[in-house]
Structure formats: structure tokens, C-alpha cells
Enzyme design. Structure first.
Site, PDB file in Angstrom:
ATOM      1  N   GLU A 174       0.818  -1.219   0.000  1.00 49.15           N
ATOM      2  CA  GLU A 174       0.000   0.000   0.000  1.00 49.15           C
ATOM      3  C   GLU A 174       0.850   1.267   0.000  1.00 49.15           C
ATOM      4  O   GLU A 174       0.360   2.352   0.286  1.00 49.15           O
ATOM      5  CB  GLU A 174      -0.929  -0.018   1.212  1.00 49.15           C
ATOM      6  CG  GLU A 174      -1.878  -1.196   1.250  1.00 49.15           C
ATOM      7  CD  GLU A 174      -3.155  -0.986   0.449  1.00 49.15           C
ATOM      8  OE1 GLU A 174      -3.707   0.116   0.487  1.00 49.15           O
ATOM      9  OE2 GLU A 174      -3.593  -1.943  -0.224  1.00 49.15           O
ATOM     10  N   HIS A 249      -4.209   1.918   7.541  1.00 51.53           N
ATOM     11  CA  HIS A 249      -2.811   2.170   7.203  1.00 51.53           C
ATOM     12  C   HIS A 249      -2.095   2.704   8.431  1.00 51.53           C
ATOM     13  O   HIS A 249      -2.720   3.316   9.311  1.00 51.53           O
ATOM     14  CB  HIS A 249      -2.681   3.206   6.083  1.00 51.53           C
ATOM     15  CG  HIS A 249      -3.107   2.728   4.742  1.00 51.53           C
ATOM     16  ND1 HIS A 249      -3.804   3.522   3.849  1.00 51.53           N
ATOM     17  CD2 HIS A 249      -2.941   1.538   4.122  1.00 51.53           C
ATOM     18  CE1 HIS A 249      -4.044   2.840   2.743  1.00 51.53           C
ATOM     19  NE2 HIS A 249      -3.541   1.640   2.890  1.00 51.53           N
ATOM     20  N   CYS A 370      -2.667  11.409   3.682  1.00 58.21           N
ATOM     21  CA  CYS A 370      -3.060  10.559   2.553  1.00 58.21           C
ATOM     22  C   CYS A 370      -2.839  11.260   1.225  1.00 58.21           C
ATOM     23  O   CYS A 370      -2.544  10.619   0.211  1.00 58.21           O
ATOM     24  CB  CYS A 370      -4.533  10.160   2.665  1.00 58.21           C
ATOM     25  SG  CYS A 370      -4.884   8.936   3.937  1.00 58.21           S
TER      26      CYS A 370
END
EC number: 3.5.3.23
Length: 447
Positions: A174, A249, A370
Site C-alpha cells: 500500500e 494504514h 493521505c
């Protein structure tokens, strides 16, 4: 200054909408099928970029990807004109069409993992595009991600681009959302910390409610590809219990900058051992870890997830001090806001809070961290980058006008079937390619 950290923020794309596609991301799920405002989303992100530019930081722009993703529509058996394919896909499943129209590439923390040249054996800056194979709508991003990065970092003398890892759970990757770099100056060797959610080979504990998206095996493969020194590399497991509470995350529960690690007490499994290894390896480089642990009694995991206080940016200002960039939601949570005010008043390098309204992104599950990919470069590497992607006053004005011309201010899932939306989006990206000098990164998806 001989070293720089470049924040590369993703521009929100014209098909930004709320489809709740990301299981395990509670904000995404909570706002499913609500009306989105793509124009406002893009403007909010651009304003954050400009504010950091005005603070004296190096800020660059990452282009959105072409959506809907026509190659996948064809690969799945839809046929005919573009309008016919959209109608067929929508009749088959509106959620499938949402997957192929998602604006999720805006969250460039998931675009790739970056290995700065100061840490790599071959002395080049390495990029590995994330395969994002845990979610279908994101798994189709990595080909375009690699092309956009290559258009920004073109010179092979300085930059090395790796294709994404195999798209299987064993190598689930990721990107930089699960990666930290701890050290001093950006152009000097530092300790790279990879945070993983699950180990597939050899067993170990794993979350039970939500998936662990980053595997140890993927992190280890990237460390090999980037030719990292094991003496400067640490692998840390994320606490499975917090993954099951919506921490999909690591950057939802921890963030770092230079020698500072700002993290929640429950962020890591066996955190005492992990922090000791980080501290030891930093000390070998002549650096001292400054660990700011937020105790659970001050800020709960639920408060951290709701406010995205850890999905913040820690930035070093030209005066040598640090600021923390947080979303508006952090000010609305009493426990979080009280802790932040106490932290900046204490004797830490972080002495300023910058608050931004990023509500359009937040409602889809992504905060300040993000939206950006961090790239540490030396002076020669910065000079070798594509200069057109750096945000300047002129580019800021150009992009604002571009957004005004091409973006809608309201979008629902049922609007995705409109072929006019596709035409609007493709025209916008064709123009953006010229603005940012990206070459033919979208050519393979032409109508």
C-alpha cells in the site's frame, strides 16, 4: 540547503464521488452514496498545497488518473461505444462502475514507496509503485502511477523506477502510507521504517475484523529493490487490534519527520522492542530519536480514527522548527485538540498547528497525509526533476482556472453513467498533461 523534502500532493480528479469502496476505512463506508463536490475537493487540496508553498516548502503536483478506466471495462467484456459500455456496466452493477470511476489516486501516500539515494547502495532515488491489490478500484492504478512518476522523475542517472510487486496477498503493498524515514537532514543516510499488517510466510498474528493490507513480505521485497542497508532498515508490525478499529494504514496512527516519531500508544505490536531498534540504528548514524507517544487515556484509538490527527503532515519549516498540519476534524474532537495544544506548548520540535478544511477528502477516508507522497532529494536530484510539476504562483492560478472550467460541483453514483462526464474528464486531463508537461501518460486510454 543541500537536502529537500518534496511533498507531492494528488490533485482530486473530476470523478470524485462517495461509493464506500474501501472496506476497513470507516469514514469511506459512513459516507457511501452521499453527494460529493469534485470541484470543492480539488480546490481544498490545492489550497493546502499553496499554503505549504507559501511557508517555503517544496511542493509538487501529482496528476489524477483517467476515469472511467476504459481498458478494464473492455477487459471485463463490455463493448460498443463508450456510452454503451458505461450503460452496460451500470446495469450490471453500479458499484462496479464506481470502482472504475474512483478518484482514489488523489491519495498519493499510496502511490509508491520511495527510497532516497542517501539510503540506496547504487546512489539513486528509487520508486516502487504500490500494487494496492487489496481493493479492486485501487489495484488498477499502478500502471498509470508508474507512468506519471516517470514523467516527473525522468533522468535515469538519478532516478530508478520499479514496477509494482506481484498482485497477490502475499505481496500486498500500500505504498508510503506504511513507511517512515527517521533521521536528520533529508540528503543524509537515515533509518527506513516499514510498518506491516501481517506476515504470510511463517505465520504470526493478524487482524480478524478488517484486512491487513501491507504484508511483511512486500516490505522486505521493496527494501531489496531499493538496495537498502539492513543496518538502516527496521520492520515493525502494526497492532492488529487497531487495524480492527479502522486503522487501515499506519499513517492513520503514526507520522514521522526527520528525527521525530509522533504515534499512538497502541500503534505498534511489541512497540518497546521496535522503538529500541529504531533508536539504536539512528544512534549509529549520529541521530537521536524523539518519540512522542500519545497515551490511550489522553486520546483513544476511536478519537484518533474519527479525527485523523495522526493522518497529519509533520513539516520542517525554513526556521528549523516543525509544524503539524491537521484536518479541521482534529479541532472538533475535544480530547484530540486539547492534546495537540499541550504538545505544541511542550518542549518538542513541533511548535505550530496548521488546520485545513479537507472535508471532501476526509469523507472519503483520507486526510492531509493521505494526499501527499514525500520524496527526500538532494540538490542535483531536485534540479533533475520535471520543473513544471512544482507549484508556483503561476501554476496555482492556472490550476484554479482549470478546475473552474472542467469540474462539476455535485456528483452522485448515478451520474457516472453520463458519457458527457467522461468527455469532460478526459478533456480536463488532456489539458493538464500539457500544463504539467507529462507527455503521453494517458495515451493508452484514449477513446
Amino acid at each position: 540547503m543541500s537536502g529537500y523534502e518534496i511533498n507531492i500532493d494528488g490533485l482530486v480528479g473530476p470523478t470524485h464521488h462517495y461509493a464506500g469502496l474501501s472496506f476497513g476505512n470507516e469514514a469511506s463506508t459512513a459516507h457511501r452514496y452521499q453527494a460529493a463536490n469534485p470541484k470543492l475537493a480539488a480546490q481544498q487540496g490545492l489550497l493546502k498545497m499553496w499554503a505549504l508553498t507559501e511557508m517555503g516548502l517544496s511542493q509538487a503536483v501529482f496528476a489524477p488518473q483517467q476515469r472511467p478506466h476504459l481498458p478494464t471495462l473492455r477487459q471485463l467484456g463490455f463493448y460498443g461505444t463508450t456510452a454503451q459500455m458505461l450503460q452496460q456496466a451500470y446495469r450490471y452493477s453500479p458499484d462496479l462502475l464506481s470502482n472504475l470511476c474512483s478518484g482514489s489516486s488523489m491519495w498519493t501516500a499510496n502511490a509508491a514507496t520511495v527510497g532516497p539515494s542517501a539510503d540506496s547502495r547504487d546512489g539513486r532515488l528509487h520508486f516502487t509503485a504500490a500494487n494496492l491489490n487489496n481493493k479492486f478500484h485501487r489495484s488498477i492504478e499502478h500502471h498509470s502511477t508508474s507512468q506519471i512518476l516517470a514523467a516527473m522523475f525522468r533522468d535515469e542517472e538519478y532516478f530508478c523506477h520499479h514496477q509494482a510487486l506481484p498482485a497477490v496477498a502475499l505481496f500486498g503493498d500500500e505504498g508510503a502510507a506504511n513507511h517512515n524515514r527517521l533521521g536528520g537532514r533529508y540528503d543524509r543516510p537515515s533509518v527506513q521504517v516499514f510498518v506491516y499488517g501481517q506476515q504470510h510466510l511463517g505465520g504470526g498474528v493478524a487482524p480478524t475484523r478488517y484486512p491487513a493490507r501491507q504484508s511483511l513480505e512486500a516490505s522486505q521485497a521493496i527494501a531489496r529493490l531499493h538496495e537498502l542497508n539492513p543496518a538502516q532498515t527496521v520492520f515493525v508490525q502494526q497492532n492488529p487490534a487497531v487495524i480492527d478499529q479502522g486503522v487501515f494504514h499506519n499513517d492513520v496512527i503514526a507520522v514521522s519527520n526527520q528525527q521525530v516519531l509522533f504515534y499512538h500508544q497502541e500503534a505498534f505490536l511489541n512497540s518497546t522492542v521496535a522503538l529500541a531498534e529504531i533508536e539504536q540504528k539512528m544512534a549509529a548514524l549520529g541521530e537521536q530519536l524523539i518519540a512522542i507517544e500519545v497515551p490511550s487515556h489522553a486520546v483513544s484509538v476511536a478519537d484518533a480514527v474519527a479525527s485523523y490527527v495522526f493522518n497529519s503532515q509533520l513539516i520542517s519549516r525554513p526556521d528549523g522548527k516543525m509544524s503539524i498540519v491537521v484536518p479541521q476534524e482534529a479541532t472538533e474532537n475535544i480530547a484530540v485538540w486539547q492534546y495537540l495544544k499541550q504538545m505544541v506548548a511542550a518542549d518538542y520540535p513541533i511548535d505550530e498547528i496548521k488546520v485545513f478544511d479537507l472535508r471532501e477528502s476526509m469523507r472519503n477516508g483520507g486526510g492531509p497525509a493521505c494526499l501527499r507522497l514525500r520524496v527526500a532529494v538532494n540538490a542535483a536530484e531536485r534540479q533533475a526533476m520535471n520543473p513544471r510539476v512544482f507549484l508556483t504562483a503561476e501554476l496555482f492560478e492556472q490550476l484554479n482556472q482549470w478546475i473552474e472550467r472542467h469540474y462539476r460541483d455535485r456528483l452522485l453514483q448515478q451520474d457516472l453513467v453520463d458519457p458527457q462526464l467522461l468527455q469532460e474528464s478526459y478533456r480536463a486531463l488532456d489539458e493538464l498533461t500539457q500544463i504539467l508537461d507529462l507527455g503521453s501518460v494517458y495515451a493508452f486510454q484514449q477513446l
